[in-house]
Structures are given as C-alpha cells and as structure tokens.
Design a protein around this motif. Structure first.
Motif, mmCIF file in Angstrom:
data_model
loop_
_atom_site.group_PDB
_atom_site.id
_atom_site.type_symbol
_atom_site.label_atom_id
_atom_site.label_comp_id
_atom_site.label_asym_id
_atom_site.label_seq_id
_atom_site.Cartn_x
_atom_site.Cartn_y
_atom_site.Cartn_z
ATOM 1 N N THR A 91 -0.984 4.764 -14.989
ATOM 2 C CA THR A 91 -1.862 3.600 -15.060
ATOM 3 C C THR A 91 -3.304 4.050 -14.878
ATOM 4 O OG1 THR A 91 -0.151 2.204 -14.116
ATOM 5 C CG2 THR A 91 -2.388 1.338 -14.087
ATOM 6 N N TYR A 92 -4.080 4.006 -15.958
ATOM 7 C CA TYR A 92 -5.467 4.429 -15.895
ATOM 8 C C TYR A 92 -6.348 3.396 -16.585
ATOM 9 C CZ TYR A 92 -3.318 8.797 -14.562
ATOM 10 O OH TYR A 92 -2.558 9.743 -13.919
ATOM 11 N N TYR A 93 -7.147 2.713 -15.801
ATOM 12 C CA TYR A 93 -8.119 1.755 -16.307
ATOM 13 C C TYR A 93 -9.224 1.661 -15.270
ATOM 14 C CZ TYR A 93 -5.294 -1.114 -13.157
ATOM 15 O OH TYR A 93 -4.596 -1.569 -12.071
ATOM 16 N N VAL A 94 -10.260 0.902 -15.555
ATOM 17 C CA VAL A 94 -11.401 0.839 -14.647
ATOM 18 C C VAL A 94 -10.953 0.395 -13.262
ATOM 19 C CG1 VAL A 94 -13.606 -0.279 -14.183
ATOM 20 C CG2 VAL A 94 -13.024 0.403 -16.512
ATOM 21 N N GLY A 95 -11.243 1.230 -12.264
ATOM 22 C CA GLY A 95 -10.897 0.918 -10.886
ATOM 23 C C GLY A 95 -9.490 1.267 -10.479
ATOM 24 N N ASN A 117 -11.045 31.233 -12.973
ATOM 25 C CA ASN A 117 -10.250 31.552 -14.161
ATOM 26 C C ASN A 117 -8.748 31.432 -13.946
ATOM 27 O OD1 ASN A 117 -12.615 32.188 -15.668
ATOM 28 N ND2 ASN A 117 -12.657 34.204 -14.701
ATOM 29 N N GLU A 118 -8.314 30.720 -12.913
ATOM 30 C CA GLU A 118 -6.884 30.464 -12.720
ATOM 31 C C GLU A 118 -6.516 29.245 -13.568
ATOM 32 O OE1 GLU A 118 -3.307 29.962 -12.397
ATOM 33 O OE2 GLU A 118 -4.022 31.755 -11.338
ATOM 34 N N PRO A 119 -5.784 29.444 -14.671
ATOM 35 C CA PRO A 119 -5.557 28.344 -15.628
ATOM 36 C C PRO A 119 -4.779 27.167 -15.064
ATOM 37 C CG PRO A 119 -4.202 30.258 -16.174
ATOM 38 C CD PRO A 119 -5.171 30.700 -15.121
ATOM 39 N N ARG A 120 -3.859 27.406 -14.133
ATOM 40 C CA ARG A 120 -3.069 26.302 -13.590
ATOM 41 C C ARG A 120 -3.955 25.345 -12.785
ATOM 42 N NH1 ARG A 120 1.182 29.934 -10.521
ATOM 43 N NH2 ARG A 120 -0.774 31.097 -10.253
ATOM 44 N N ILE A 121 -4.897 25.915 -12.030
ATOM 45 C CA ILE A 121 -5.836 25.088 -11.271
ATOM 46 C C ILE A 121 -6.758 24.338 -12.224
ATOM 47 C CG2 ILE A 121 -7.774 25.115 -9.654
ATOM 48 C CD1 ILE A 121 -5.133 25.633 -8.268
ATOM 49 N N LEU A 122 -7.278 25.035 -13.222
ATOM 50 C CA LEU A 122 -8.187 24.415 -14.181
ATOM 51 C C LEU A 122 -7.499 23.286 -14.942
ATOM 52 C CD1 LEU A 122 -9.902 27.629 -15.597
ATOM 53 C CD2 LEU A 122 -10.984 25.870 -14.182
ATOM 54 N N SER A 123 -6.215 23.468 -15.257
ATOM 55 C CA SER A 123 -5.480 22.441 -15.991
ATOM 56 C C SER A 123 -5.371 21.153 -15.179
ATOM 57 C CB SER A 123 -4.082 22.958 -16.343
ATOM 58 O OG SER A 123 -3.345 21.973 -17.058
ATOM 59 N N LYS A 124 -4.976 21.275 -13.912
ATOM 60 C CA LYS A 124 -4.845 20.083 -13.054
ATOM 61 C C LYS A 124 -6.206 19.434 -12.812
ATOM 62 C CE LYS A 124 -0.405 20.392 -12.365
ATOM 63 N NZ LYS A 124 0.530 19.437 -13.023
ATOM 64 N N LEU A 125 -7.229 20.253 -12.592
ATOM 65 C CA LEU A 125 -8.566 19.718 -12.357
ATOM 66 C C LEU A 125 -9.063 18.938 -13.562
ATOM 67 C CD1 LEU A 125 -11.191 19.449 -10.754
ATOM 68 C CD2 LEU A 125 -11.867 21.712 -11.620
ATOM 69 N N ALA A 126 -8.894 19.517 -14.754
ATOM 70 C CA ALA A 126 -9.359 18.851 -15.971
ATOM 71 C C ALA A 126 -8.617 17.535 -16.206
ATOM 72 C CB ALA A 126 -9.183 19.778 -17.170
ATOM 73 N N PHE A 131 -8.767 11.539 -16.154
ATOM 74 C CA PHE A 131 -8.298 10.235 -15.692
ATOM 75 C C PHE A 131 -9.378 9.501 -14.892
ATOM 76 C CE2 PHE A 131 -3.894 12.402 -15.520
ATOM 77 C CZ PHE A 131 -3.737 12.205 -16.882
ATOM 78 N N TRP A 132 -10.093 10.256 -14.065
ATOM 79 C CA TRP A 132 -11.143 9.658 -13.252
ATOM 80 C C TRP A 132 -12.246 9.068 -14.130
ATOM 81 C CZ3 TRP A 132 -14.328 12.538 -8.916
ATOM 82 C CH2 TRP A 132 -14.838 11.590 -8.023
ATOM 83 N N GLY A 133 -12.513 9.737 -15.241
ATOM 84 C CA GLY A 133 -13.504 9.222 -16.177
ATOM 85 C C GLY A 133 -13.119 7.869 -16.733
#
Length: 234
Positions: A91-95, A117-126, A131-133
């Motif tokens: 569920t991703y919508y404003v707020g 450069n740890e891809p697993r961390i970068l993947s979760k962060l991105a 979603f936050w956006g």
C-alpha cells in the motif's frame, strides 16, 4: 597473510565468474598486473586494496583472509529492511509510509556509507526511497479518455528528492556487480521512474539494452515512453 593475497583475489574472481581482463578494467590496471598478483609475482599497490575489497563486496580484513562480522552486519540490516517492508505491504499512496520505514531508510543510508557498493544494501535503500517518494509527494497524471493516453506531471515528479536519491542508488547498484535478482529489480523500477521524471532518453535506452530472454524489454518499453509512442509499444 599477504602471501595468500594473490590466491584470495583469484578465488574471489572465479567465485564471481570474472575474467582477469574484466577485473583489470574495473580496477584501472592491466590484465598482466592481475595475472602477476594471482601468480604471487607481485602485490597490488596499497591504494588499490580498498577498491579491490569493495569490488568483491568484502572488507579489507576478509581480503587478507581474516574473519569479519561484515556479512553478519549486512544480514542484520537486510533482515530489518525485509521485516519493515513486509509490515508495510504493498500500500503506497500519499501519507501511507509508516515511521518505521523512515527509520529503516536512515539505517540503510548508514549501512550504505559503511559498506559502499554493497548491492543488497543499495537495492533495499532504493526500493524504500522509491516508495517514500510516492508517500511524500504522490504520482500526478492525467488520463485522456479519448486517446487512452496517460500524461505524467514531469516537472512535478522531477523535483521529487526521494526519487532522485532512489535513482542514484539504483544506478550505483548496477555498477556494483549485483546478483541477477537485484539487477532485475533495479531495472524494472528504474525504467518507469526515469519516465515519470522526464528522463525519456535514459528510460528507453535502459529498456532497449535488455535481453528479452532475461528481462522482457517488450514489457519495459511501454513504461519507458509516453503518449502515442507508449500506445504503440502497448
């Protein structure tokens, strides 16, 4: 331990299925240098050691054969990210983003600094930034009922700082020797994100560069384009 450095580099290179030439290009050295290291005919310059460790996603201690809790730390962060994502659901919508997602993003940012450069961390962060956006700024589009064409508010989306940071993380991930799964997730998220932010050239180029047997570019191209071109691809 240094006497085993060449052997360790060879083991890591073969583990990741890389040729000496590929590793040499990534480190900015010659393939002859890699060959010498692996044959114990010489050692990398000290300033190259961090780059070699980062390339193989290990600590410097691990590169020299010492045990490290690096992997345990990474697994702990990833487990927390998975828990938070599971709780959040789809569920991703404003707020809609919970406070624990924001807290986890800070955790992932710190982990990305600690393990560059740890891809697993970068993947979760991105993914979480993506979603936050949605939650903070939303997605604005207009549907033309007559033509069936969807128009995005590109100027508005281009200012979404969370999506800007997400794209930067995705782009860094693709350069960090990711797993096939993390690479596929990144590409499938990047193409529509590029498009919504008006980066049409980047979106289409990334979609067209895919091998349809691995990642279906025919599915990506409608997400990489807008207007009549999108309708044609659909």
């Amino acid at each position: 331990m240094q006497l085993n450095l060449g052997k360790r580099i060879r083991e890591l290179r073969k583990r990741d299925g890389r040729t000496q030439e590929f590793l040499a290009d990534a480190l900015g050295v010659t393939s002859q240098a890699i060959s010498r290291w692996e044959a114990d005919g010489g050692y990398p310059d000290m300033e190259l050691i961090p780059a070699i460790a980062n390339y193989f996603h290990i600590s410097i201690d691990e590169l020299f054969g010492y045990s490290s809790d690096r992997e345990e730390k990474i697994k702990s962060v990833l487990a927390e990210a998975d828990r938070v994502l599971k709780n959040q659901g789809f569920t991703y919508y404003v707020g809609s983003i919970s406070e624990e997602v924001k807290t986890c993003i800070d955790l992932l940012r710190s982990a990305a600094d600690e393990f560059p450069n740890e891809p697993r961390i970068l993947s979760k962060l991105a993914q979480m930034l993506h979603f936050w956006g949605f939650s903070e700024q939303g997605l604005i589009s207009e549907y033309d009922g007559d033509s069936g064409i969807v128009h995005y508010d590109i100027n508005y989306h281009a200012q979404n700082t969370y999506w800007q940071e997400a794209l930067a993380a995705y782009e860094k991930l693709l350069k960090s020797n990711p797993s096939a799964e993390d690479r596929e997730i990144a590409i499938c998220q990047m193409v529509p994100l590029y498009c919504r932010m008006g980066k049409f050239k980047e979106a289409k180029a990334l979609a067209e560069a895919q091998n349809s047997i691995i990642i279906c570019k025919e599915m990506l191209l409608p997400m990489a384009t807008v207007g009549e071109e999108m309708m044609q691809y659909q």
